[in-house]
Every structure is written in C-alpha cells, then in structure tokens.
Design a protein around this motif. Structure first.
Motif, mmCIF file in Angstrom:
data_model
loop_
_atom_site.group_PDB
_atom_site.id
_atom_site.type_symbol
_atom_site.label_atom_id
_atom_site.label_comp_id
_atom_site.label_asym_id
_atom_site.label_seq_id
_atom_site.Cartn_x
_atom_site.Cartn_y
_atom_site.Cartn_z
ATOM 1 N N LEU A 21 0.823 -1.208 0.000
ATOM 2 C CA LEU A 21 0.000 0.000 0.000
ATOM 3 C C LEU A 21 0.858 1.260 0.000
ATOM 4 N N ALA A 22 1.881 1.294 0.831
ATOM 5 C CA ALA A 22 2.729 2.481 0.938
ATOM 6 C C ALA A 22 3.434 2.790 -0.378
ATOM 7 N N GLY A 23 3.656 1.786 -1.193
ATOM 8 C CA GLY A 23 4.324 1.973 -2.467
ATOM 9 C C GLY A 23 3.409 2.325 -3.629
ATOM 10 N N MET A 24 2.116 2.369 -3.383
ATOM 11 C CA MET A 24 1.162 2.682 -4.456
ATOM 12 C C MET A 24 0.965 4.190 -4.575
ATOM 13 N N ASP A 25 0.986 4.696 -5.807
ATOM 14 C CA ASP A 25 0.773 6.131 -6.032
ATOM 15 C C ASP A 25 -0.603 6.588 -5.563
ATOM 16 N N SER A 26 -1.571 5.686 -5.560
ATOM 17 C CA SER A 26 -2.941 6.054 -5.195
ATOM 18 C C SER A 26 -3.169 6.079 -3.686
ATOM 19 N N VAL A 27 -2.129 5.781 -2.893
ATOM 20 C CA VAL A 27 -2.264 5.703 -1.434
ATOM 21 C C VAL A 27 -1.454 6.803 -0.760
ATOM 22 N N ASP A 28 -2.066 7.446 0.223
ATOM 23 C CA ASP A 28 -1.374 8.398 1.088
ATOM 24 C C ASP A 28 -0.671 7.576 2.167
ATOM 25 N N GLU A 29 0.626 7.386 2.013
ATOM 26 C CA GLU A 29 1.354 6.477 2.902
ATOM 27 C C GLU A 29 1.365 6.924 4.358
ATOM 28 N N ASP A 30 1.009 8.172 4.629
ATOM 29 C CA ASP A 30 0.919 8.643 6.012
ATOM 30 C C ASP A 30 -0.423 8.312 6.653
ATOM 31 N N HIS A 31 -1.320 7.720 5.890
ATOM 32 C CA HIS A 31 -2.650 7.379 6.394
ATOM 33 C C HIS A 31 -3.010 5.948 6.000
ATOM 34 N N ILE A 32 -2.342 4.993 6.640
ATOM 35 C CA ILE A 32 -2.611 3.571 6.420
ATOM 36 C C ILE A 32 -2.970 2.957 7.761
ATOM 37 N N GLY A 33 -4.083 2.264 7.796
ATOM 38 C CA GLY A 33 -4.552 1.616 9.012
ATOM 39 C C GLY A 33 -4.686 0.122 8.822
ATOM 40 N N ILE A 34 -5.145 -0.530 9.849
ATOM 41 C CA ILE A 34 -5.352 -1.977 9.810
ATOM 42 C C ILE A 34 -6.601 -2.301 10.617
ATOM 43 N N LEU A 35 -7.365 -3.276 10.145
ATOM 44 C CA LEU A 35 -8.542 -3.725 10.885
ATOM 45 C C LEU A 35 -8.784 -5.194 10.622
ATOM 46 N N GLY A 36 -9.587 -5.775 11.465
ATOM 47 C CA GLY A 36 -9.947 -7.178 11.298
ATOM 48 C C GLY A 36 -11.234 -7.469 12.036
ATOM 49 N N GLY B 12 -0.553 -6.571 14.290
ATOM 50 C CA GLY B 12 0.083 -5.726 13.295
ATOM 51 C C GLY B 12 0.276 -4.300 13.791
ATOM 52 N N ALA B 13 -0.751 -3.753 14.427
ATOM 53 C CA ALA B 13 -0.671 -2.372 14.927
ATOM 54 C C ALA B 13 0.375 -2.238 16.022
ATOM 55 N N CYS B 14 0.535 -3.263 16.831
ATOM 56 C CA CYS B 14 1.531 -3.227 17.902
ATOM 57 C C CYS B 14 2.947 -3.467 17.392
ATOM 58 N N SER B 15 3.076 -4.052 16.216
ATOM 59 C CA SER B 15 4.386 -4.451 15.710
ATOM 60 C C SER B 15 4.971 -3.506 14.671
ATOM 61 N N ASN B 16 4.142 -2.649 14.073
ATOM 62 C CA ASN B 16 4.629 -1.798 12.995
ATOM 63 C C ASN B 16 4.043 -0.399 13.148
ATOM 64 N N ARG B 17 4.884 0.580 13.332
ATOM 65 C CA ARG B 17 4.428 1.963 13.515
ATOM 66 C C ARG B 17 3.832 2.556 12.247
ATOM 67 N N GLY B 18 3.939 1.847 11.137
ATOM 68 C CA GLY B 18 3.362 2.332 9.889
ATOM 69 C C GLY B 18 1.846 2.309 9.873
ATOM 70 N N PHE B 19 1.266 1.545 10.803
ATOM 71 C CA PHE B 19 -0.197 1.494 10.894
ATOM 72 C C PHE B 19 -0.684 2.606 11.800
#
Length: 132
Positions: A99-114, A125-132
C-alpha cells in the motif's frame, strides 16, 4: 478488485487489492481476514470480499493478505495451527509496504482492521509496525 503476489521471506503471498474509482491519493487499509472460511482462499470468503468492496467504495485502498500462504500454516480442528506471530507480522508488513508503495495511497494514512480472528491479527500488526 485485483490480485497481487507479494514476496514474504522468500515465499509468495496472495493478496487482494480493492481501489476506489476516484483519483487519489486515498487512505490505505490492510484488512486482516477472518475465520472459518478464509483459510481456504480469500476468493471463497464472501464476507471478506464484501468488506474490501465497501471500504473501497468509501474511499480507501484496501489490501487483504492471504495469511495462510505457507503450507505450514494450516487449519486444524477449527483453530489455526502453525500460524506463528512472526510469520503473521511479516505478512502484514508486506501488505503495508504494498500500500505504501502505491501512487494512489497516502502512505501517512494507512490503518489496519480485522473481524473475529482478524481482530487479534490487526492488533498484532498495529503493535508491531508503527506504519499502521
């Protein structure tokens, strides 16, 4: 949606990507699959497909990684067996990087859900990667 194949620690992981029809950049969202159907293939899980479509219609680019890619990740007696947290985190990191590498995605606004089992995966995932 369209499929993507990601490399995760030398193995391939099948991932479904859902994109809004409008131009981006859009927020990104990794969606952790749920059980019991998703262990067979993502395409066999109408609930997860519907979630991806709905979030894309709401303006998010979604990646749904197939977390049971490796043959050692199996379903045993209604529970996940052999699905180690380290492997799961690596899978989620690969979906985030997609997602972070896609031009259509704002890499500063990526979340995760389940949902269901995916809730724990999203928390991991949220606890393991600050990118979320």
């Amino acid at each position: 949606y369209h499929p993507e194949t990601l490399d995760v620690q030398g193995k391939t992981m099948h991932t479904l990507v859902f994109e809004p029809e409008s131009a981006g950049p859009h927020p990104g969202l990794v969606i952790a699959q749920h059980l019991p159907v998703a262990h067979e293939r993502l395409e066999k899980d109408p609930f997860t497909i519907d979630v991806g479509k709905r979030y894309a219609q709401a303006g998010c680019v979604c990646a749904i990684p197939f977390l049971f890619t490796d043959g050692t990740k199996t379903k045993i007696g209604g529970q996940t067996g052999g699905l180690l947290d380290d492997w799961t985190v690596a899978d989620l990191d690969a979906a985030l990087a997609l997602l972070a590498g896609m031009d259509s995605v704002d890499e500063d606004h990526i979340g995760i859900l389940g949902r269901c089992w995916g809730d724990r995966v999203a928390w991991l995932g949220a606890c393991s990667n600050r990118g979320f």
